[in-house]
Write an enzyme that holds these catalytic residues in place. Structure first.
Site: not given
Length: 356
Positions: A204, A228, A304, A307, A330, A339
C-alpha cells in the site's frame, strides 16, 4: 504507519478538532484507541462538511464549533435527506463516498445518544435522526468491480515496459526539456525503485512511505511493514525490486545529502541552500506515479492501480488466493477474490493457446 507519520496525522486531527463542537472532540478522543490516525482525520473532514452545511442552510446562527446538541436533536429526516442530496449533487460524491460520510455521522450520533452521559447520567441527545437514515444500497459483485478496474492497470508486457520507461525512456522523451531531463537524471534510481517495489510486492501507499532502511531483509527479500490495525508483517518483494532498491541505495546518501539520523528509505530532493532531506510523503509518491503514468500514455494509473496490477499478475502466475491475501494484507478473503475475476479473461486465452 511509522511513528513520525502517525504523529503528523494526530497533529492534523488536533487542528481539525479545534474547529469542531466540543462533543465531537470528545467523541474523537474516545475513538483514538480503536481507529487509526488516518481514519480519525477522515472523520474530522466529514464532520466539517456536515457542520458547514448546517450553517449554510441556516439551521444554526454562529460558528461551526458553537453548534449545540439541541440543533442535532431537532433535525428532521427530510433535512438529513437534503444533506445526502447535497453530497450527491453539489459535491458529486459517489454512493460509496456518501455511505462513508453517513457512517461517520451514524457513529457520532450513536455515541451522543447511547454512550455519552451528562453529570446527571442523561444521554447527550435523546433523539437520533441519523439512525432513521439508511445507507445507499451499493452492491457490486466481484466481477463488476473487476470489469471496472480492468483497463486501468498494467497487463502482460506492460509491467516491464513501464518500469523501463521510468528508468530510462522518460529521460529520452524529455531530453529537450532541461528541467525535466535533469530532474529525471537525479531521481531516476529512486523513482524506479519505488515503481519496481510496488509492482514487485503490492504494498500500500502508506506502507511504501513508512519504510525505513532497517526494514529490508536482503537475505530473505522481505520488507517489514505495519499493516492496517498496526499489525507487523514481513512481505516478500521480487528479485527485480530488490535489485532496483540496491541500485537506488548506492546513490541515496550522496544524491540526497542524507545525514545518519535519517532512516527513511525514500527521501525527497533537498530544497534551498540549507535544505535537509526528508521522508517522501504519500502525496509526493502519488505525484511521481501520476507524472510517469501520464507520460507513458496510461494516465489512469495510480499507486493503487499498480497494487492491483501486482495482484492480478500474482494470481495469474500462482493461483493461490490465501497467499495473495496475506501478501496484500487483506482482512477479508472476499476482497482478494476480486483478482480471480480480473484474470479470468487471461486464463481463458491461455487455455485456448494450449490447443494450438
Amino acid at each position: 504507519m511509522n511513528p513520525e507519520k502517525k504523529q503528523r496525522y494526530y497533529e492534523r486531527v488536533e487542528e481539525k478538532v479545534k474547529e469542531l463542537p466540543w462533543y465531537v472532540g470528545e467523541y474523537i478522543d474516545k475513538k483514538r484507541r480503536k481507529l487509526s490516525s488516518a481514519s480519525l482525520l477522515n472523520y474530522c473532514h466529514d464532520y466539517n462538511i456536515f457542520f458547514d452545511w448546517l450553517l449554510a442552510e441556516g439551521y444554526f446562527k454562529g460558528s461551526r464549533k458553537e453548534v449545540s446538541l439541541d440543533v442535532l436533536e431537532k433535525l428532521t429526516v427530510q433535512q438529513m435527506e437534503d444533506f445526502l442530496s447535497f453530497l450527491e449533487f453539489k459535491l458529486e460524491n459517489s454512493p460509496l463516498t456518501i455511505n462513508r460520510k453517513l457512517s461517520a455521522l451514524k457513529s457520532l450520533f450513536h455515541y451522543l445518544q447511547n454512550i455519552a452521559e451528562t453529570s446527571e447520567l442523561e444521554p447527550y441527545i435523546t433523539r437520533n435522526v441519523v439512525a432513521k437514515i439508511e445507507l445507499n444500497d451499493v452492491k457490486e459483485d466481484p466481477e463488476t468491480i473487476a470489469n471496472r478496474m480492468e483497463g486501468k492497470m498494467l497487463r502482460g508486457d506492460e509491467y516491464e515496459q513501464f518500469r523501463q520507461f521510468v528508468a530510462h525512456e522518460y529521460g529520452l522523451v524529455n531530453k529537450d526539456n532541461k528541467k525535466l531531463s535533469n530532474f529525471h537524471k537525479k531521481n531516476r534510481e529512486r523513482d524506479t525503485a519505488i515503481i519496481s517495489l510496488i509492482l514487485g510486492s503490492g504494498l500500500r501507499l502508506s506502507e511504501i512511505t513508512g519504510l525505513d532502511l532497517d526494514d529490508i531483509d536482503w537475505h530473505k527479500n522481505t520488507v517489514r511493514v505495519i499493516r492496517k490495525g498496526n499489525k507487523e508483517q514481513y512481505v516478500y518483494i521480487s528479485d527485480q525490486a530488490a535489485l532496483d532498491l540496491k541500485e537506488y541505495l548506492t546513490i541515496r546518501k550522496e544524491t540526497y545529502g542524507i545525514n545518519k539520523s535519517n532512516k527513511a528509505l525514500f527521501v525527497a530532493t533537498t530544497m534551498g541552500p540549507k535544505g535537509t532531506s526528508r521522508r517522501l510523503t504519500d502525496r509526493s509518491i502519488e505525484k511521481i506515479v501520476e507524472k510517469y503514468a501520464a507520460a507513458f500514455g496510461k494516465p489512469s494509473l495510480s499507486v493503487h492501480k499498480l497494487r492491483h496490477s501486482f495482484a492480478t499478475r500474482y494470481h495469474l502466475e500462482n493461483n493461490n488466493v490465501p497467499k495473495l491475501r496475506r501478501q496484500l494484507g487483506h482482512s477479508s478473503i472476499q476482497t482478494t477474490m476480486i483478482y480471480t475475476h480480473l484474470t479470468n479473461d487471461e486464463m481463458h486465452k491461455a487455455v485456448n493457446k494450449a490447443d494450438n
